[in-house]
Motif scaffolding. Structure first.
Motif, PDB file in Angstrom:
ATOM      1  N   ARG A   8     -24.806 -36.790  25.717  1.00  0.00           N
ATOM      2  CA  ARG A   8     -25.828 -36.480  26.731  1.00  0.00           C
ATOM      3  C   ARG A   8     -25.319 -36.657  28.159  1.00  0.00           C
ATOM      4  O   ARG A   8     -25.959 -37.260  29.017  1.00  0.00           O
ATOM      5  N   THR A   9     -24.103 -36.124  28.371  1.00  0.00           N
ATOM      6  CA  THR A   9     -23.497 -36.119  29.709  1.00  0.00           C
ATOM      7  C   THR A   9     -22.860 -34.747  29.932  1.00  0.00           C
ATOM      8  O   THR A   9     -22.927 -33.873  29.066  1.00  0.00           O
ATOM      9  N   ARG A  10     -22.186 -34.621  31.059  1.00  0.00           N
ATOM     10  CA  ARG A  10     -21.457 -33.375  31.345  1.00  0.00           C
ATOM     11  C   ARG A  10     -20.319 -33.139  30.350  1.00  0.00           C
ATOM     12  O   ARG A  10     -19.667 -32.105  30.408  1.00  0.00           O
ATOM     13  N   SER A  11     -20.073 -34.086  29.455  1.00  0.00           N
ATOM     14  CA  SER A  11     -19.055 -33.877  28.420  1.00  0.00           C
ATOM     15  C   SER A  11     -19.408 -32.686  27.541  1.00  0.00           C
ATOM     16  O   SER A  11     -18.518 -32.033  26.978  1.00  0.00           O
ATOM     17  N   ASP A  31     -17.923 -45.882  26.217  1.00  0.00           N
ATOM     18  CA  ASP A  31     -19.210 -46.566  26.135  1.00  0.00           C
ATOM     19  C   ASP A  31     -19.735 -46.822  27.559  1.00  0.00           C
ATOM     20  O   ASP A  31     -19.510 -47.890  28.144  1.00  0.00           O
ATOM     21  N   LEU A  32     -20.445 -45.841  28.100  1.00  0.00           N
ATOM     22  CA  LEU A  32     -20.887 -45.937  29.497  1.00  0.00           C
ATOM     23  C   LEU A  32     -21.871 -47.085  29.705  1.00  0.00           C
ATOM     24  O   LEU A  32     -21.884 -47.717  30.765  1.00  0.00           O
ATOM     25  N   LYS A  33     -22.681 -47.355  28.673  1.00  0.00           N
ATOM     26  CA  LYS A  33     -23.726 -48.392  28.843  1.00  0.00           C
ATOM     27  C   LYS A  33     -23.113 -49.784  28.973  1.00  0.00           C
ATOM     28  O   LYS A  33     -23.691 -50.670  29.590  1.00  0.00           O
ATOM     29  N   GLY A  36     -17.544 -49.164  29.572  1.00  0.00           N
ATOM     30  CA  GLY A  36     -16.278 -48.688  29.012  1.00  0.00           C
ATOM     31  C   GLY A  36     -15.491 -47.789  29.959  1.00  0.00           C
ATOM     32  O   GLY A  36     -14.280 -47.596  29.781  1.00  0.00           O
ATOM     33  N   GLN A  37     -16.184 -47.255  30.960  1.00  0.00           N
ATOM     34  CA  GLN A  37     -15.506 -46.392  31.936  1.00  0.00           C
ATOM     35  C   GLN A  37     -14.774 -47.194  33.019  1.00  0.00           C
ATOM     36  O   GLN A  37     -13.964 -46.658  33.756  1.00  0.00           O
ATOM     37  N   HIS A  38     -15.097 -48.500  33.108  1.00  0.00           N
ATOM     38  CA  HIS A  38     -14.551 -49.307  34.205  1.00  0.00           C
ATOM     39  C   HIS A  38     -13.396 -50.189  33.746  1.00  0.00           C
ATOM     40  O   HIS A  38     -13.294 -51.352  34.134  1.00  0.00           O
ATOM     41  N   THR A  39     -12.546 -49.657  32.877  1.00  0.00           N
ATOM     42  CA  THR A  39     -11.387 -50.449  32.431  1.00  0.00           C
ATOM     43  C   THR A  39     -10.143 -49.899  33.140  1.00  0.00           C
ATOM     44  O   THR A  39     -10.117 -48.715  33.507  1.00  0.00           O
ATOM     45  N   MET A  48     -12.166 -41.753  38.982  1.00  0.00           N
ATOM     46  CA  MET A  48     -13.604 -41.776  39.298  1.00  0.00           C
ATOM     47  C   MET A  48     -14.385 -42.588  38.265  1.00  0.00           C
ATOM     48  O   MET A  48     -15.573 -42.853  38.443  1.00  0.00           O
ATOM     49  N   GLU A  49     -13.722 -42.903  37.135  1.00  0.00           N
ATOM     50  CA  GLU A  49     -14.349 -43.699  36.073  1.00  0.00           C
ATOM     51  C   GLU A  49     -15.625 -43.039  35.551  1.00  0.00           C
ATOM     52  O   GLU A  49     -16.656 -43.688  35.358  1.00  0.00           O
ATOM     53  N   LYS A  50     -15.545 -41.727  35.375  1.00  0.00           N
ATOM     54  CA  LYS A  50     -16.654 -40.955  34.821  1.00  0.00           C
ATOM     55  C   LYS A  50     -16.126 -40.085  33.684  1.00  0.00           C
ATOM     56  O   LYS A  50     -14.924 -39.842  33.590  1.00  0.00           O
ATOM     57  N   VAL A  51     -17.041 -39.618  32.851  1.00  0.00           N
ATOM     58  CA  VAL A  51     -16.672 -38.655  31.813  1.00  0.00           C
ATOM     59  C   VAL A  51     -17.233 -37.294  32.209  1.00  0.00           C
ATOM     60  O   VAL A  51     -18.211 -37.231  32.950  1.00  0.00           O
ATOM     61  N   PRO A  52     -16.619 -36.214  31.728  1.00  0.00           N
ATOM     62  CA  PRO A  52     -15.514 -36.135  30.796  1.00  0.00           C
ATOM     63  C   PRO A  52     -14.154 -36.199  31.503  1.00  0.00           C
ATOM     64  O   PRO A  52     -14.056 -36.018  32.719  1.00  0.00           O
ATOM     65  N   ALA A  53     -13.121 -36.454  30.665  1.00  0.00           N
ATOM     66  CA  ALA A  53     -11.734 -36.332  31.129  1.00  0.00           C
ATOM     67  C   ALA A  53     -10.885 -35.953  29.913  1.00  0.00           C
ATOM     68  O   ALA A  53     -11.252 -36.252  28.774  1.00  0.00           O
ATOM     69  N   ALA A  62      -9.493 -34.509  35.062  1.00  0.00           N
ATOM     70  CA  ALA A  62     -10.913 -34.872  35.068  1.00  0.00           C
ATOM     71  C   ALA A  62     -11.638 -33.860  35.954  1.00  0.00           C
ATOM     72  O   ALA A  62     -10.997 -32.961  36.502  1.00  0.00           O
ATOM     73  N   GLU A  63     -12.943 -34.044  36.095  1.00  0.00           N
ATOM     74  CA  GLU A  63     -13.862 -33.088  36.734  1.00  0.00           C
ATOM     75  C   GLU A  63     -14.077 -31.945  35.738  1.00  0.00           C
ATOM     76  O   GLU A  63     -13.149 -31.170  35.440  1.00  0.00           O
ATOM     77  N   SER A  64     -15.306 -31.849  35.262  1.00  0.00           N
ATOM     78  CA  SER A  64     -15.575 -30.919  34.161  1.00  0.00           C
ATOM     79  C   SER A  64     -15.133 -29.484  34.459  1.00  0.00           C
ATOM     80  O   SER A  64     -14.602 -28.810  33.584  1.00  0.00           O
ATOM     81  N   GLY A  65     -15.334 -29.032  35.702  1.00  0.00           N
ATOM     82  CA  GLY A  65     -14.914 -27.660  36.039  1.00  0.00           C
ATOM     83  C   GLY A  65     -13.401 -27.498  35.916  1.00  0.00           C
ATOM     84  O   GLY A  65     -12.905 -26.483  35.413  1.00  0.00           O
TER      85      GLY A  65
HETATM   86  N1  LIG Z   1     -18.166 -34.230  38.951  1.00  0.00           N
HETATM   87  C1  LIG Z   1     -17.988 -34.854  37.661  1.00  0.00           C
HETATM   88  C2  LIG Z   1     -19.229 -35.649  37.342  1.00  0.00           C
HETATM   89  C3  LIG Z   1     -19.012 -36.548  36.153  1.00  0.00           C
HETATM   90  C4  LIG Z   1     -20.189 -37.487  35.961  1.00  0.00           C
HETATM   91  O1  LIG Z   1     -21.006 -37.716  36.863  1.00  0.00           O
HETATM   92  N2  LIG Z   1     -20.258 -38.066  34.766  1.00  0.00           N
HETATM   93  C5  LIG Z   1     -21.316 -39.002  34.461  1.00  0.00           C
HETATM   94  C6  LIG Z   1     -22.008 -38.568  33.174  1.00  0.00           C
HETATM   95  S1  LIG Z   1     -22.668 -36.952  33.304  1.00  0.00           S
HETATM   96  C7  LIG Z   1     -20.723 -40.398  34.240  1.00  0.00           C
HETATM   97  O2  LIG Z   1     -19.641 -40.510  33.696  1.00  0.00           O
HETATM   98  N3  LIG Z   1     -21.455 -41.440  34.636  1.00  0.00           N
HETATM   99  C8  LIG Z   1     -21.071 -42.794  34.370  1.00  0.00           C
HETATM  100  C9  LIG Z   1     -20.788 -43.596  35.603  1.00  0.00           C
HETATM  101  O3  LIG Z   1     -20.830 -43.041  36.713  1.00  0.00           O
HETATM  102  O4  LIG Z   1     -20.522 -44.791  35.466  1.00  0.00           O
HETATM  103  C10 LIG Z   1     -17.705 -33.795  36.583  1.00  0.00           C
HETATM  104  O5  LIG Z   1     -18.168 -32.658  36.738  1.00  0.00           O
HETATM  105  O6  LIG Z   1     -17.006 -34.108  35.616  1.00  0.00           O
END
Ligand SMILES: N[C@@H](CCC(=O)N[C@@H](CS)C(=O)NCC(=O)O)C(=O)O
Length: 199
Positions: A8-11, A31-33, A36-39, A48-53, A62-65
């Motif tokens: 349920r993310t941009r993954s 595990d975002l909750k 798990g992204q901050h390791t 950026m510590e976000k998914v997807p990558a 990284a960056e979905s686009g």
């Molecule tokens: N611009 C990034 C946005 C990625 C993004 O915001 N991911 C969110 C989930 S949709 C995320 O990882 N959030 C967790 C956090 O910020 O700790 C992309 O398109 O990949």
């Protein structure tokens, strides 16, 4: 290839593209909750510590686009990116960038209820962005015309969130028809199931 993802993310858009391509890949659940992204290990994959990558041998993206552009080019046999020299490549790149630079920004502006002068905002306004998409998709069947491409994976994913999930727009027939066309694809259905199963 290893996809770092969370349900349920941009993954979902990258899962969809990988399923369209059909090449083998491994999924690594972040595990975002529970942070798990901050390791340090994941920071090295995506600062950026976000998914997807995506990790592909020594390459990380990284960056979905960007992940979608990378995969569509790495697997030309999937026919999801017009080749250099193809006249539709200009518009293809335009819509890939439009997703991150205009659609995302306009959604954030609308959500935050911030007023900005249209001439200063690079995306104009929320209404402008979605009217441009309406105009383009009414001609359809896909964003480039006759042929489905990786740009549809991004644009249909954006529309899915705006129209179906966040319900930020009243239904428009051109969006409904386009989403039905794109989301009835077996690859999207497989990605949706992976997303729902969460593994
Ligand atoms: N611009 C990034 C946005 C990625 C993004 O915001 N991911 C969110 C989930 S949709 C995320 O990882 N959030 C967790 C956090 O910020 O700790 C992309 O398109 O990949």
């Amino acid at each position: 290839m290893r996809l770092y993802w969370a349900p349920r993310t941009r993954s979902l858009r990258v899962l969809w593209l990988l399923e369209e391509i059909g090449a083998p890949y491994e999924r690594v659940l972040v595990d975002l909750k529970n942070g798990g992204q901050h390791t340090p290990a994941y920071h090295a994959v995506n600062p950026m510590e976000k998914v997807p990558a995506l990790q592909d041998g020594e390459a990380c993206v990284a960056e979905s686009g960007a992940v979608i552009a990378y995969l569509a080019e790495k697997f030309p046999q999937a026919g999801l990116a017009p080749a250099i020299g193809d006249p539709t490549r200009g518009r293809y790149l335009q819509w890939l960038f439009f997703s991150g630079s205009c659609v995302e920004a306009s959604i954030t502006q609308k959500y935050a209820n911030v007023q900005l002068p249209e001439v200063s905002a690079g995306w104009g306004s929320f209404d402008k962005v979605f009217n441009v998409l309406s105009e383009t998709l009414a001609a359809g069947p896909y964003i480039l015309g006759e042929k489905f491409s990786a740009a549809d994976v991004l644009i249909a994913s954006d529309l899915h969130f705006v129209v179906n999930v966040f319900k930020m727009l009243a239904p428009r027939p051109e969006f409904t028809a386009y989403l039905e066309r794109c989301q009835s694809r077996p690859a999207f259905q497989r990605a949706l199931k992976i997303d729902a199963d969460g593994v």
